[in-house]
Write a protein that holds these residues in place. Sequence first.
Motif, PDB file in Angstrom:
ATOM      1  N   ARG A 150       1.148  -1.683  -0.040  1.00 13.53           N
ATOM      2  CA  ARG A 150       0.498  -0.034   0.201  1.00 13.53           C
ATOM      3  C   ARG A 150       0.912   1.373   0.517  1.00 13.53           C
ATOM      4  O   ARG A 150       1.810   1.205   0.890  1.00 13.53           O
ATOM      5  N   GLU A 152       1.129   3.986   1.034  1.00 13.34           N
ATOM      6  CA  GLU A 152       0.803   4.665   2.732  1.00 13.34           C
ATOM      7  C   GLU A 152       2.235   5.551   2.915  1.00 13.34           C
ATOM      8  O   GLU A 152       3.371   5.723   2.585  1.00 13.34           O
ATOM      9  N   GLY A 157       5.659   1.024  12.088  1.00 17.99           N
ATOM     10  CA  GLY A 157       4.692   0.363  11.964  1.00 17.99           C
ATOM     11  C   GLY A 157       3.406   0.101  10.665  1.00 17.99           C
ATOM     12  O   GLY A 157       2.435  -0.307  10.990  1.00 17.99           O
ATOM     13  N   ARG A 158       4.186   1.046   9.310  1.00 14.55           N
ATOM     14  CA  ARG A 158       3.784   1.756   9.086  1.00 14.55           C
ATOM     15  C   ARG A 158       4.813   1.260   7.162  1.00 14.55           C
ATOM     16  O   ARG A 158       5.374   2.168   7.253  1.00 14.55           O
ATOM     17  N   TYR A 159       4.334   0.854   6.958  1.00 14.75           N
ATOM     18  CA  TYR A 159       5.219   0.218   5.628  1.00 14.75           C
ATOM     19  C   TYR A 159       4.731   0.182   4.127  1.00 14.75           C
ATOM     20  O   TYR A 159       3.293   0.476   4.281  1.00 14.75           O
ATOM     21  N   PHE A 162       4.060  -4.572   3.400  1.00 13.55           N
ATOM     22  CA  PHE A 162       4.255  -5.591   4.754  1.00 13.55           C
ATOM     23  C   PHE A 162       3.676  -6.132   4.917  1.00 13.55           C
ATOM     24  O   PHE A 162       3.425  -6.503   4.259  1.00 13.55           O
ATOM     25  N   GLN A 164       1.023  -9.436   6.278  1.00 15.57           N
ATOM     26  CA  GLN A 164      -0.111 -10.360   7.113  1.00 15.57           C
ATOM     27  C   GLN A 164      -0.036 -11.404   7.375  1.00 15.57           C
ATOM     28  O   GLN A 164       0.251 -12.518   6.553  1.00 15.57           O
ATOM     29  N   ARG A 298     -14.155  -0.738  10.449  1.00 17.49           N
ATOM     30  CA  ARG A 298     -13.605  -1.367   9.295  1.00 17.49           C
ATOM     31  C   ARG A 298     -13.069  -0.309   8.100  1.00 17.49           C
ATOM     32  O   ARG A 298     -14.454   0.145   7.282  1.00 17.49           O
ATOM     33  N   ALA A 320      -2.506  -1.012  16.125  1.00 13.66           N
ATOM     34  CA  ALA A 320      -3.457  -2.363  15.853  1.00 13.66           C
ATOM     35  C   ALA A 320      -3.202  -2.957  15.237  1.00 13.66           C
ATOM     36  O   ALA A 320      -2.000  -2.799  14.103  1.00 13.66           O
ATOM     37  N   VAL A 321      -2.928  -4.371  16.340  1.00 16.45           N
ATOM     38  CA  VAL A 321      -2.287  -5.456  15.075  1.00 16.45           C
ATOM     39  C   VAL A 321      -3.203  -6.444  14.550  1.00 16.45           C
ATOM     40  O   VAL A 321      -2.041  -7.324  13.151  1.00 16.45           O
ATOM     41  N   CYS A 322      -3.825  -6.191  14.307  1.00 19.66           N
ATOM     42  CA  CYS A 322      -5.306  -7.340  13.863  1.00 19.66           C
ATOM     43  C   CYS A 322      -5.771  -6.554  13.340  1.00 19.66           C
ATOM     44  O   CYS A 322      -6.769  -5.444  14.976  1.00 19.66           O
ATOM     45  N   ALA A 345      -7.105 -10.313   9.192  1.00 19.98           N
ATOM     46  CA  ALA A 345      -5.539 -10.010   9.203  1.00 19.98           C
ATOM     47  C   ALA A 345      -4.776  -9.199  10.018  1.00 19.98           C
ATOM     48  O   ALA A 345      -5.629  -8.471  10.230  1.00 19.98           O
ATOM     49  N   GLY A 347      -1.479  -7.607  11.611  1.00 15.53           N
ATOM     50  CA  GLY A 347       0.437  -6.939  10.760  1.00 15.53           C
ATOM     51  C   GLY A 347       1.159  -7.675  11.665  1.00 15.53           C
ATOM     52  O   GLY A 347       1.832  -7.555  12.407  1.00 15.53           O
ATOM     53  N   ARG A 350       4.332  -5.551  12.459  1.00 17.12           N
ATOM     54  CA  ARG A 350       3.353  -4.725  14.337  1.00 17.12           C
ATOM     55  C   ARG A 350       3.512  -5.628  15.256  1.00 17.12           C
ATOM     56  O   ARG A 350       3.975  -5.455  16.266  1.00 17.12           O
TER      57      ARG A 350
HETATM   58  P1  AMP Z   1      -6.731  -3.777   7.124  1.00 12.60           P
HETATM   59  O1  AMP Z   1      -6.039  -4.917   6.014  1.00 12.60           O
HETATM   60  O2  AMP Z   1      -6.367  -2.207   6.812  1.00 12.60           O
HETATM   61  O3  AMP Z   1      -7.488  -4.519   8.047  1.00 12.60           O
HETATM   62  O4  AMP Z   1      -5.101  -4.277   8.175  1.00 12.60           O
HETATM   63  C1  AMP Z   1      -5.460  -5.674   8.991  1.00 12.60           C
HETATM   64  C2  AMP Z   1      -3.849  -5.058   9.966  1.00 12.60           C
HETATM   65  O5  AMP Z   1      -2.739  -5.140   8.927  1.00 12.60           O
HETATM   66  C3  AMP Z   1      -3.785  -3.734  10.859  1.00 12.60           C
HETATM   67  O6  AMP Z   1      -4.094  -3.724  11.977  1.00 12.60           O
HETATM   68  C4  AMP Z   1      -2.314  -3.571  10.671  1.00 12.60           C
HETATM   69  O7  AMP Z   1      -1.427  -4.575  11.791  1.00 12.60           O
HETATM   70  C5  AMP Z   1      -1.679  -4.570   9.391  1.00 12.60           C
HETATM   71  N1  AMP Z   1      -1.180  -3.224   8.302  1.00 12.60           N
HETATM   72  C6  AMP Z   1      -2.266  -2.474   7.470  1.00 12.60           C
HETATM   73  N2  AMP Z   1      -1.441  -1.715   6.426  1.00 12.60           N
HETATM   74  C7  AMP Z   1      -0.240  -1.308   7.292  1.00 12.60           C
HETATM   75  C8  AMP Z   1       0.807  -0.840   6.473  1.00 12.60           C
HETATM   76  N3  AMP Z   1       1.346  -0.380   5.985  1.00 12.60           N
HETATM   77  N4  AMP Z   1       2.011  -1.347   7.241  1.00 12.60           N
HETATM   78  C9  AMP Z   1       2.259  -2.284   8.585  1.00 12.60           C
HETATM   79  N5  AMP Z   1       1.337  -2.858   8.680  1.00 12.60           N
HETATM   80  C10 AMP Z   1       0.051  -2.716   7.827  1.00 12.60           C
END
Ligand code: AMP
Length: 461
Positions: A150, A152, A157-159, A162, A164, A298, A320-322, A345, A347, A350
């Motif tokens: 993504r 972002e 913790g945001r890459y 990343f 899952q 969500r 948020a880890v999941c 899912a 992360g 994280r």
């Molecule tokens: P989501 O698919 O957006 O519901 O994300 C589920 C989990 O994936 C989140 O709770 C994070 O732990 C992790 N996650 C989502 N986006 C990122 C990101 N850009 N970098 C690292 N972890 C992420």
Amino acid sequence: MSTKAKFQAIRGTRDLLPPETALWNRVEQTAHEVFATFGYGEIRPPIFENIEVFARSVGADSDIVSKEMYSLLDPPTWPEILEKLGNVEDYDRIEATFGIKQALTQSAWMAEIMALRPEATASVCRAYIEHNMQQLPQPVKLYYMGPMFRRERPQKGRYRQFYQIGAEILGGPDAPAIDAELIEMLMTFFDKCGLQGTELSINSIGHAADNCRRGYVAKLKAELEKVKDKLGADSQRRIETNPLRVLDSKLEHEQAIIEKLPRIADHLCDECKTHYAAVKRELELRGVIYRENWRLVRGLDYYMRTTFEITAQGLGSQNAVCGGGRYDGLVELLGGPPTKGIGFAIGEDRLILSLQDAKSQSPVTSHQSPSVYIAWMGERAYATALRAAKDLRKAGFVVELPPTELKFGKALERASKLGSRFALILGDNEVADGQWTLKTLADGSQQKLTEQALLEYLRKS
Ligand code: AMP
């Protein structure tokens, strides 16, 4: 090229290096083991898919699809274009017929647009349909792990790449026990990993196709319009695109306003209310501790009814880890039969950060076989060292065998630097009388052992 030129990993991506990768492997191994005990099988979908798979499911208006997806154009090669055009035999004729510009446009027009997956739920649903999994005993329980992409803004913790670990249950009855068992599995996994300070939040966001969700969103939108001037730019935009997401806001000055907004729990239809109450009861029966959070919505369009999120310690603002939830309409949206669905899912980046932060003493991080550094000198000793290395590795020990001869002092220095627990010293004397010297590096103590006694001693250490 200048000798100073340096390549770096692309922004938002990083190399995972040893020894950290050992922790990643142990976390993944724990997932394989725990999920298997709940009857899940592993699926490995491709890393890129036709862009429509994500656009249709995640939602064209979502941040992920509209701003964050990496798309790839896969134009056909000339022979493929010629094959598709049928009656045109070669490039010259295409050019003569259409002109070069037109010929190039043809190739762009025929290009397939693909995307690096921003998540994997859509791919799992696509696979469920493609492989007629509705013919299998229902529900089908699948899990996956791997990289997601993504675009972002990178931070701790945001890459942009990343990882899952996720699971999905597709098909089967509309039983709240399914929601609860999935969450129970998740918490069992976190527990086995030794994750500290976990908090599970749950909510029900109603039924998308039903009036309860639509009615609530309309009401929320009307209330948000009234306070629009007091909201930040992001929330103002979301009033139009996705009013539920305003509830997600972390902006300090919006908190008091959000607290006064109408709550979904007061607007759920009877069916959704019953379902939510049953999920909570099922969680209690399983001893899963949760907290209700009416603001938990969500980010993705496809969720309905049960939603949940797990936070953990040591992660700062990205805690948020999941995330997960129910998505009953998703398979149908992708062209399959009406199918129930729920998943999560995790992360993984994280999860690892939090485990490292806690320097957790869990089984996942503390297990290490004793490592043995073999200090050898002389040709005969080398032959014995090779055999010893083979036998020790076969018995599961981590062995370091220097590829060139080193004086014992130098070898022992290396062994300490590598953090080895033991040094096995093999010189002419040891080989001649079959008594090997084992040095414990932490306290410097030494003992003589036969080959057999050595194995037994290491096994017990
Ligand atoms: P989501 O698919 O957006 O519901 O994300 C589920 C989990 O994936 C989140 O709770 C994070 O732990 C992790 N996650 C989502 N986006 C990122 C990101 N850009 N970098 C690292 N972890 C992420």
